[in-house]
Each structure stands twice: as C-alpha cells, then as structure tokens.
Enzyme design. Structure first.
Site, PDB file in Angstrom:
ATOM      1  N   ASP A 193      56.678  -8.991  26.418  1.00 23.14           N
ATOM      2  CA  ASP A 193      57.500  -9.163  25.059  1.00 23.14           C
ATOM      3  C   ASP A 193      56.847 -10.570  24.661  1.00 23.14           C
ATOM      4  OD1 ASP A 193      59.064  -8.541  22.814  1.00 23.14           O
ATOM      5  OD2 ASP A 193      60.930  -8.998  24.135  1.00 23.14           O
ATOM      6  N   LEU A 205      65.894 -25.497  30.727  1.00 22.42           N
ATOM      7  CA  LEU A 205      64.802 -26.356  30.067  1.00 22.42           C
ATOM      8  C   LEU A 205      64.821 -26.813  28.803  1.00 22.42           C
ATOM      9  CD1 LEU A 205      61.888 -23.852  31.625  1.00 22.42           C
ATOM     10  CD2 LEU A 205      62.787 -26.273  32.685  1.00 22.42           C
ATOM     11  N   GLU A 250      67.613 -21.481  35.237  1.00 22.91           N
ATOM     12  CA  GLU A 250      67.514 -23.163  35.337  1.00 22.91           C
ATOM     13  C   GLU A 250      67.426 -23.330  33.470  1.00 22.91           C
ATOM     14  OE1 GLU A 250      63.273 -25.715  36.112  1.00 22.91           O
ATOM     15  OE2 GLU A 250      63.144 -23.468  36.097  1.00 22.91           O
TER      16      GLU A 250
END
Length: 309
Positions: A217, A91, A89
């Site tokens: 991370d 963003l 997706e």
C-alpha cells in the site's frame, strides 16, 4: 485508555506528546513511556485485531530483509469496548523529500530480494557441500502471504498460488468486485468485468514473474523520512508482482520523480508496463470505491474500459 496502556506496557510514565493524528482508518497518538517513546494506533472496528495482526506480520517481514526501515511493532491490545490498539516504535517523521531517491533504491532492492535468494539457492544446489537449510532466509516460490493483511479495513485473502495472474484476478480484483456487487449491484461494473477477466492473461504473455515481497500500500501517506533516511509504514504486505507496488505510488501524487528514477535504474520497465500499471491501478480504484463510496465508480469503470480497448 491511558490506564490500560500503563498496565499493558508496564510503565509508570505515560505522557502524550505531539498532536493526535487521525488517518482514514485509525487514530494515532504518541506517548513517552519508561522504555522510550511509542506510537499508538487505535481502531474501534470489530476486525481491528485482524487488521493490526496483518500489519505486524507485514512490518516484521519488511524489517527482516534489512533493506527498508519501518517501525518496530511492540504489542496489540484489545480494547474493553471493542476494537484494538497497536503499539509500535515512535519515529519522528516528516514528508518524503530529500530521501526520495534513496527510498527508490531501497524499494527496488526489496523487490529484487527474493529473486536473489532464488538465484543463490540455485547456485548452492549446484555446489558440493552447500550450507544446511534453515540457516538463512528462504526463497519464496509462490504468490501470497502467511496471513491475512488488510488494505485499509478490507481483509485480503493471501492464500498461496503458483500463478500470479490467478492470484491477482481472484484474490484482488474479483474480491473487490464481489464487494461492489454486494453493496451496489452495479450492472456496468459486472458487465465490464466479465469482458476484462478473460483478457487479463494477455497482459502477461511471455513474462516470468518472480514473487517479490511488497509493502502492498505504497502511497505517499505511507512513506516518510527523518534525519537517518527514508521510512515506510502502514504496510499490507504479500508476495506479488513488483509492478503492483508502483500503481498507487503513481496515482495520487506525493512521490518525487527521483523515487521512480532511482527505482527503474535497478528494475527497468518491462514491455507492456503501462497497460499492466492500469490493471494495478484498477485494483486501487475499486478498493477506494469500497472504502469511500461512489465517487470512485467513474475512475474504476473508465480504467476497465481503457483496458478493454
């Protein structure tokens, strides 16, 4: 590449927009498609599919909690010349700023999520007519993850362990130092590690560590925000000690203080926090040494010496 994406995504529309992005590990590009905008990461390494499969599993685990926002994974595509592309997706993100406090709240909730599942399970075990198993998320009682994840391009063993100190020492520190031994045969690193590894359990005396689902991370390059709130991405998830998450967040700057203030309101610092933070930062220095070379030798060895004082 575009012909392959069109076929794999079954889209007539494939129009690149925004500037191509290059991270330390992979390249990225955004595209409009028939189904809406997507972001495509490309990596030509032989282990690219393994890297992206771990990222997909991490994103799915984080998203399943409903506590943090992360891109929805769509597809991994093998490239004809080797390597892979990962479609997710799109963003529209900007640097973390006004949403830092909210992200601190959310990461704290993420870290407490498995503990709350455990507490709820214990409560239900003491209640007559408790719900059938399998209807809700299950508490995880050990440290590790169900698949390999990569921190950068280095695969991390996530075999389940009952004991956090064993897991972290063996699958994080020892694994990094084995790579350093193989590539550099650094005698001082070897000698310091032989002294340090026997002292690590002392840093955890009297602590109960409940496995927490981690991003894995969480540095400033892997967090962002948009008009809807904070976003995390590029995870290397596993179930571990919540304090591990904060080490890299504190190392390279970029996190507003509001993030830590909000986080510690919900997860206060436990006694010995600063020393354990050094231990977790050691992992990140070693990981950087293995990724980027000898410039990280000095901070790695310096951190080991501090821990031995």
């Amino acid at each position: 590449m575009e012909q392959l994406l069109r076929a794999e995504l079954r889209t007539a529309t494939l129009r690149a927009f925004a500037s191509p992005g290059g991270g330390y590990i992979s390249e990225g590009r955004a595209y409009d498609t028939d189904a809406g905008p997507v972001f495509v990461k490309v990596n030509r390494r032989a282990q690219a599919r393994q890297m992206f499969a771990g990222e997909v599993a991490s994103l799915e685990a984080l998203r399943s909690t409903g506590l943090v926002r992360a891109p929805r994974p769509i597809k991994i595509i093998d490239l004809p010349g080797g390597g892979a592309a990962f479609v997710m997706e799109y963003l529209k993100m900007k640097g973390l700023n006004s949403q830092a406090s909210k992200l601190g709240d959310q990461v704290a909730d993420l870290h407490l999520h498995n503990q709350k599942l455990r507490d709820k399970l214990r409560e239900e075990e003491n209640t007559v007519g408790r719900k059938a198993e399998g209807t809700e998320p299950q508490h995880v009682s050990r440290f590790g993850f169900h698949t390999v994840t990569c921190c950068g391009f280095i695969p991390q063993v996530n075999e389940w362990q009952d004991d956090w100190v064993t897991f972290f020492s063996r699958h994080r520190l020892q694994a990094q130092l084995d790579l350093i031994e193989k590539d550099y045969a650094d005698r001082e690193a070897r000698e310091l590690w032989s002294q340090l590894q026997v002292k690590i359990p002392d840093l955890f005396c009297g602590m109960e560590i409940v496995p927490a689902l981690l991003h894995g991370d969480l540095w400033a390059g892997n967090v962002a925000e948009d008009d809807s709130g904070p976003i995390v991405y590029d995870p290397a998830s596993f179930y571990g000690h919540s304090e591990f998450e904060l080490a890299i967040a504190l190392m390279f700057g970029g996190f507003p203080r509001a993030f830590f203030t909000a986080y510690h309101r919900k997860v206060p610092k436990a006694p010995g926090f600063e020393q354990r933070l050094l231990l977790y930062q050691l992992f990140n220095y070693l990981n950087h040494w293995n990724h980027f070379g000898r410039e990280y030798r000095s901070p790695s060895l310096s951190t080991m010496r501090k821990l031995l004082k």
